[in-house]
Design a protein around this motif. Sequence first.
Motif, PDB file in Angstrom:
ATOM      1  N   LYS A  18       8.690   3.145 -27.901  1.00  0.00           N
ATOM      2  CA  LYS A  18       7.453   2.701 -28.547  1.00  0.00           C
ATOM      3  C   LYS A  18       6.917   1.398 -27.966  1.00  0.00           C
ATOM      4  CE  LYS A  18       8.512   4.924 -32.969  1.00  0.00           C
ATOM      5  NZ  LYS A  18       8.832   4.725 -34.406  1.00  0.00           N
ATOM      6  N   MET A  19       7.621   0.837 -26.987  1.00  0.00           N
ATOM      7  CA  MET A  19       7.155  -0.400 -26.364  1.00  0.00           C
ATOM      8  C   MET A  19       5.866  -0.157 -25.594  1.00  0.00           C
ATOM      9  SD  MET A  19      10.706  -2.006 -24.878  1.00  0.00           S
ATOM     10  CE  MET A  19       9.800  -3.173 -23.888  1.00  0.00           C
ATOM     11  N   GLY A  20       4.913  -1.064 -25.747  1.00  0.00           N
ATOM     12  CA  GLY A  20       3.663  -0.959 -25.003  1.00  0.00           C
ATOM     13  C   GLY A  20       3.854  -1.365 -23.551  1.00  0.00           C
ATOM     14  N   PHE A  22       1.228  -2.188 -21.449  1.00  0.00           N
ATOM     15  CA  PHE A  22       0.229  -3.173 -21.039  1.00  0.00           C
ATOM     16  C   PHE A  22       0.411  -4.447 -21.850  1.00  0.00           C
ATOM     17  CE2 PHE A  22      -3.961  -5.142 -21.030  1.00  0.00           C
ATOM     18  CZ  PHE A  22      -4.333  -5.028 -19.695  1.00  0.00           C
ATOM     19  N   PRO A  23       0.363  -5.630 -21.210  1.00  0.00           N
ATOM     20  CA  PRO A  23       0.075  -5.848 -19.789  1.00  0.00           C
ATOM     21  C   PRO A  23       1.306  -6.090 -18.908  1.00  0.00           C
ATOM     22  CG  PRO A  23      -0.205  -7.895 -20.977  1.00  0.00           C
ATOM     23  CD  PRO A  23       0.267  -6.882 -21.989  1.00  0.00           C
ATOM     24  N   VAL A  24       2.475  -6.373 -19.512  1.00  0.00           N
ATOM     25  CA  VAL A  24       3.609  -6.870 -18.725  1.00  0.00           C
ATOM     26  C   VAL A  24       4.108  -5.815 -17.744  1.00  0.00           C
ATOM     27  CG1 VAL A  24       5.965  -7.758 -18.821  1.00  0.00           C
ATOM     28  CG2 VAL A  24       4.284  -8.480 -20.533  1.00  0.00           C
ATOM     29  N   PHE A  25       4.425  -4.636 -18.244  1.00  0.00           N
ATOM     30  CA  PHE A  25       4.989  -3.597 -17.389  1.00  0.00           C
ATOM     31  C   PHE A  25       3.944  -3.087 -16.388  1.00  0.00           C
ATOM     32  CE2 PHE A  25       7.720  -3.606 -21.098  1.00  0.00           C
ATOM     33  CZ  PHE A  25       8.987  -3.470 -20.552  1.00  0.00           C
ATOM     34  N   ASP A  26       2.717  -2.914 -16.855  1.00  0.00           N
ATOM     35  CA  ASP A  26       1.672  -2.473 -15.937  1.00  0.00           C
ATOM     36  C   ASP A  26       1.404  -3.517 -14.858  1.00  0.00           C
ATOM     37  OD1 ASP A  26       1.139   0.038 -16.991  1.00  0.00           O
ATOM     38  OD2 ASP A  26      -0.169  -0.779 -18.545  1.00  0.00           O
ATOM     39  N   LEU A  27       1.462  -4.781 -15.226  1.00  0.00           N
ATOM     40  CA  LEU A  27       1.274  -5.846 -14.237  1.00  0.00           C
ATOM     41  C   LEU A  27       2.343  -5.763 -13.149  1.00  0.00           C
ATOM     42  CD1 LEU A  27      -0.060  -8.461 -13.224  1.00  0.00           C
ATOM     43  CD2 LEU A  27       1.425  -9.729 -14.803  1.00  0.00           C
ATOM     44  N   ALA A  28       3.594  -5.565 -13.549  1.00  0.00           N
ATOM     45  CA  ALA A  28       4.679  -5.423 -12.570  1.00  0.00           C
ATOM     46  C   ALA A  28       4.447  -4.207 -11.690  1.00  0.00           C
ATOM     47  CB  ALA A  28       6.021  -5.310 -13.291  1.00  0.00           C
ATOM     48  N   GLU A 123       9.874   0.812 -12.673  1.00  0.00           N
ATOM     49  CA  GLU A 123      10.533   2.084 -12.955  1.00  0.00           C
ATOM     50  C   GLU A 123      10.405   2.482 -14.425  1.00  0.00           C
ATOM     51  OE1 GLU A 123      11.417   4.038 -10.535  1.00  0.00           O
ATOM     52  OE2 GLU A 123      10.707   2.392  -9.282  1.00  0.00           O
ATOM     53  N   VAL A 124      10.244   1.495 -15.301  1.00  0.00           N
ATOM     54  CA  VAL A 124       9.976   1.810 -16.706  1.00  0.00           C
ATOM     55  C   VAL A 124       8.650   2.549 -16.823  1.00  0.00           C
ATOM     56  CG1 VAL A 124       9.582   0.839 -19.003  1.00  0.00           C
ATOM     57  CG2 VAL A 124      11.303  -0.190 -17.506  1.00  0.00           C
ATOM     58  N   VAL A 125       7.641   2.046 -16.095  1.00  0.00           N
ATOM     59  CA  VAL A 125       6.320   2.683 -16.122  1.00  0.00           C
ATOM     60  C   VAL A 125       6.386   4.070 -15.489  1.00  0.00           C
ATOM     61  CG1 VAL A 125       3.911   2.466 -15.395  1.00  0.00           C
ATOM     62  CG2 VAL A 125       5.198   0.427 -16.035  1.00  0.00           C
TER      63      VAL A 125
END
Length: 293
Positions: A18-20, A22-28, A123-125
């Motif tokens: 359920k973690m969002g 955007f923006p941290v993971f998408d930024l990476a 890799e999470v994304v």
Amino acid sequence: MDVLGALNLGDIAQTFSKMGMFPVFDLAYYIVSILYLKYEPGSVEVSRRSPVASWLCAMLYCFGSYIMADVMLGSSPLDYFQHNSHILLASAVWYLLFYCPLNLFYKCVAFLPVKLVLVALKEVVRTRKIAAGVHHAFHAYHHGFFIMIIVGYVKGSGVALISNFEQLLRGVWRPETNEIMNMSFPTKASLYGAILFTLQETNWIPMAKSTLILLFTLFMITCKVVMTARHSHGSPFSLIESWVCHLLFGSPLGGAVEDHHGGAAAPVSPSSPAKSKEELSEGTRKRKAKKAE
């Protein structure tokens, strides 16, 4: 099961799923994707000569998987570009990586410890994109197992499957880099992941999707971080793939390619004695002609 219950794996997986992004993971994801674009030969020169072409290539690296999946499912290829915040964030990353004074931003994100963290977040994304692609295709084609696999595979592979088109935007044509012919580890893992999520979506794997997302993400993070730290371009699947392809398709085992070519070249060798006989007979005829004269 007691160990899993003690670890509350289900609760951890639910929270993680359920973690969002955007923006941290998408930024990476955008940083690592455009960083790989900058590694491509000639990409820096293109950014100086034609910023528009460089920006388009960067957008393909970030959103190529969404574009391909939308086209395959009958949507507009520009559909994802309605998300202004994502486009602006990716554009800002592109500008900083290519035009930041003294290359400061590039030096920071290319620093190995920082890069390893960014690769792990990417890799999470990737796993979320595979799962989302399979889920989207499942609702559009409820019994289309192959469609689910293909869409999930495309979502996870990113720009790799259209790398030749992206190269054309930079004025480069290298058909030998076709990803289908020479699949990298992320592309192979995306295919295997799409198969797993399709089996889970169709209830062939008795496991919650959140748990599968967590386990597959941990696998991808471990592999990519280790490979990046060791500067390796290999694949942990190589040994298994080599034996399976050898048994099913007659492909040479790893390391046996050279021997195979050497063995194939052996029948060609008799041609040289044949040529030497022709040369000898021709020389004999010339000598006889000289004697006749």
